[in-house]
Motif scaffolding. Structure first.
Motif, mmCIF file in Angstrom:
data_model
loop_
_atom_site.group_PDB
_atom_site.id
_atom_site.type_symbol
_atom_site.label_atom_id
_atom_site.label_comp_id
_atom_site.label_asym_id
_atom_site.label_seq_id
_atom_site.Cartn_x
_atom_site.Cartn_y
_atom_site.Cartn_z
ATOM 1 N N SER A 175 0.925 -1.245 0.005
ATOM 2 C CA SER A 175 -0.140 0.076 0.073
ATOM 3 C C SER A 175 0.734 1.412 0.001
ATOM 4 O O SER A 175 0.510 2.505 -0.695
ATOM 5 C CB SER A 175 -1.014 0.040 1.162
ATOM 6 O OG SER A 175 -0.084 -0.095 2.528
ATOM 7 N N ALA A 176 1.910 1.268 0.805
ATOM 8 C CA ALA A 176 2.918 2.312 0.692
ATOM 9 C C ALA A 176 3.470 2.535 -0.643
ATOM 10 O O ALA A 176 3.661 3.673 -1.084
ATOM 11 C CB ALA A 176 3.859 2.199 1.682
ATOM 12 N N ALA A 177 3.886 1.501 -1.380
ATOM 13 C CA ALA A 177 4.592 1.695 -2.753
ATOM 14 C C ALA A 177 3.455 2.499 -3.648
ATOM 15 O O ALA A 177 3.733 2.940 -4.606
ATOM 16 C CB ALA A 177 4.913 0.358 -3.345
ATOM 17 N N ILE A 178 2.187 1.795 -3.486
ATOM 18 C CA ILE A 178 1.263 2.239 -4.667
ATOM 19 C C ILE A 178 0.871 3.879 -4.196
ATOM 20 O O ILE A 178 0.603 4.541 -4.947
ATOM 21 C CB ILE A 178 -0.099 1.522 -4.209
ATOM 22 C CG1 ILE A 178 0.307 -0.045 -4.916
ATOM 23 C CG2 ILE A 178 -1.286 2.003 -5.263
ATOM 24 C CD1 ILE A 178 -0.640 -0.984 -4.655
ATOM 25 N N ALA A 179 0.822 3.994 -2.817
ATOM 26 C CA ALA A 179 0.611 5.511 -2.455
ATOM 27 C C ALA A 179 1.596 6.427 -2.876
ATOM 28 O O ALA A 179 1.143 7.568 -3.527
ATOM 29 C CB ALA A 179 0.354 5.492 -1.051
ATOM 30 N N GLU A 180 2.844 6.075 -2.893
ATOM 31 C CA GLU A 180 3.871 6.838 -3.567
ATOM 32 C C GLU A 180 3.618 6.939 -5.070
ATOM 33 O O GLU A 180 3.849 8.233 -5.517
ATOM 34 C CB GLU A 180 5.348 6.265 -3.180
ATOM 35 C CG GLU A 180 5.787 6.355 -1.624
ATOM 36 C CD GLU A 180 6.815 5.547 -1.549
ATOM 37 O OE1 GLU A 180 7.610 4.986 -2.619
ATOM 38 O OE2 GLU A 180 7.291 5.371 -0.380
ATOM 39 N N ALA A 181 3.164 5.918 -5.683
ATOM 40 C CA ALA A 181 2.897 6.073 -7.173
ATOM 41 C C ALA A 181 1.830 6.912 -7.391
ATOM 42 O O ALA A 181 1.900 7.897 -8.243
ATOM 43 C CB ALA A 181 2.771 4.880 -7.834
ATOM 44 N N LEU A 182 0.728 7.018 -6.502
ATOM 45 C CA LEU A 182 -0.339 7.767 -6.965
ATOM 46 C C LEU A 182 -0.102 9.239 -6.559
ATOM 47 O O LEU A 182 -0.542 10.080 -7.122
ATOM 48 C CB LEU A 182 -1.308 7.327 -5.811
ATOM 49 C CG LEU A 182 -2.423 6.076 -6.224
ATOM 50 C CD1 LEU A 182 -3.104 5.461 -5.057
ATOM 51 C CD2 LEU A 182 -3.394 6.267 -7.314
ATOM 52 N N ALA A 183 0.754 9.511 -5.526
ATOM 53 C CA ALA A 183 1.365 11.004 -5.199
ATOM 54 C C ALA A 183 2.010 11.575 -6.582
ATOM 55 O O ALA A 183 2.089 12.733 -6.699
ATOM 56 C CB ALA A 183 1.959 10.829 -3.963
ATOM 57 N N ARG A 184 2.510 10.594 -7.219
ATOM 58 C CA ARG A 184 3.421 11.188 -8.369
ATOM 59 C C ARG A 184 2.634 11.439 -9.622
ATOM 60 O O ARG A 184 3.186 12.127 -10.650
ATOM 61 C CB ARG A 184 4.547 10.198 -8.556
ATOM 62 C CG ARG A 184 5.615 10.032 -7.752
ATOM 63 C CD ARG A 184 6.872 9.301 -8.263
ATOM 64 N NE ARG A 184 6.575 7.877 -8.849
ATOM 65 C CZ ARG A 184 6.743 6.907 -7.618
ATOM 66 N NH1 ARG A 184 7.089 7.282 -6.549
ATOM 67 N NH2 ARG A 184 6.376 5.720 -8.163
ATOM 68 N N VAL A 185 1.564 10.757 -9.934
ATOM 69 C CA VAL A 185 0.730 11.040 -11.129
ATOM 70 C C VAL A 185 -0.599 11.175 -10.741
ATOM 71 O O VAL A 185 -1.148 10.921 -9.777
ATOM 72 C CB VAL A 185 0.682 9.479 -11.889
ATOM 73 C CG1 VAL A 185 2.192 9.116 -12.257
ATOM 74 C CG2 VAL A 185 0.069 8.506 -11.184
ATOM 75 N N GLU A 186 -1.248 11.891 -11.925
ATOM 76 C CA GLU A 186 -2.674 12.362 -11.817
ATOM 77 C C GLU A 186 -3.486 11.317 -12.344
ATOM 78 O O GLU A 186 -3.037 10.494 -13.171
ATOM 79 C CB GLU A 186 -2.940 13.637 -12.669
ATOM 80 C CG GLU A 186 -2.604 14.882 -12.088
ATOM 81 C CD GLU A 186 -3.232 15.228 -10.972
ATOM 82 O OE1 GLU A 186 -4.466 14.975 -10.564
ATOM 83 O OE2 GLU A 186 -2.528 16.093 -9.935
#
Length: 211
Positions: A175-186
């Motif tokens: 979940s942390a890895a996905i959250a970081e990816a979500l924070a980088r892209v729209e």
């Protein structure tokens, strides 16, 4: 070298036929060759006219069997020779989702080398390989898929994102890895308003719990 390869290929094909001697049909031999990762035999059988989308009684194609038994070379070969990337049948995942389920990074890599644009291929319920990796807590597969461009904001038909599935199953690293990816892209334009809201909510929740 080429002269030596031909006999080896013929031998591999012969072994594949022997493994299914009950029928000795080209489609059955193709499935046996895929199951055992016999890439040379696959080439011989395809040139002999074996249908690449041949399936066993449970719907397993050569590509699915190669992925199921962790043969990345056979997976890449079949995709390069026309196997359908999203060849999921009723009740079965596609090859990339299956590799994500198994946390099989070499097979994921083989799939993406052959079909990089198929990274977000989805099952009928909208689930992608990233959804599967996150739900299973497979950190290596999750990170590899994200680094290769998997869409972290994509929702299944029930509205679940990869982040929500990871959270629901207690997989904090995923979940942390996905959250970081979500924070980088729209979120992409095709995502619904509800999907955008869910993606942002999940991102905020995960970052709050792991920060």
């Amino acid at each position: 070298a080429a002269a030596a390869t031909a006999p080896l290929a013929l031998l591999a094909a012969a072994l594949a036929f022997a493994a299914c001697a009950a029928t000795a049909s080209a489609p059955t031999a193709l499935l046996a060759a895929a199951k055992h990762g016999q890439t040379e035999a696959l080439g011989v059988l395809l040139r002999a006219g074996a249908p690449i989308e041949s399936a066993d009684r449970s719907g397993g194609t050569a590509l699915l069997l190669a992925a199921q038994h962790s043969h990345p070379g056979a997976v890449e070969f079949l995709l390069q020779h026309g196997a359908e990337p999203n060849g999921a049948t009723a009740g079965r995942p596609n090859a990339l989702v299956l590799a994500a389920y198994k946390d099989d990074v070499p097979t994921i890599d083989a799939f993406l080398r052959a079909k990089p644009k198929a990274i977000n291929v989805a099952l009928p319920n909208g689930a992608t390989a990233l959804h599967m990796a996150a739900a299973m807590g497979n950190v290596a597969a999750t990170q590899r898929l994200l680094s290769a461009g998997a869409n972290p904001a994509r929702c299944r038909s029930d509205g679940q994102t990869a982040a929500s599935l990871a959270l629901a199953n207690g997989h904090e690293k995923c979940s942390a890895a996905i959250a970081e990816a979500l924070a980088r892209v729209e979120p992409p334009p095709a995502l619904s308003r509800m999907g955008r809201l869910k993606a942002l909510q999940h991102s905020a929740k995960v970052l709050g719990r792991t920060g």
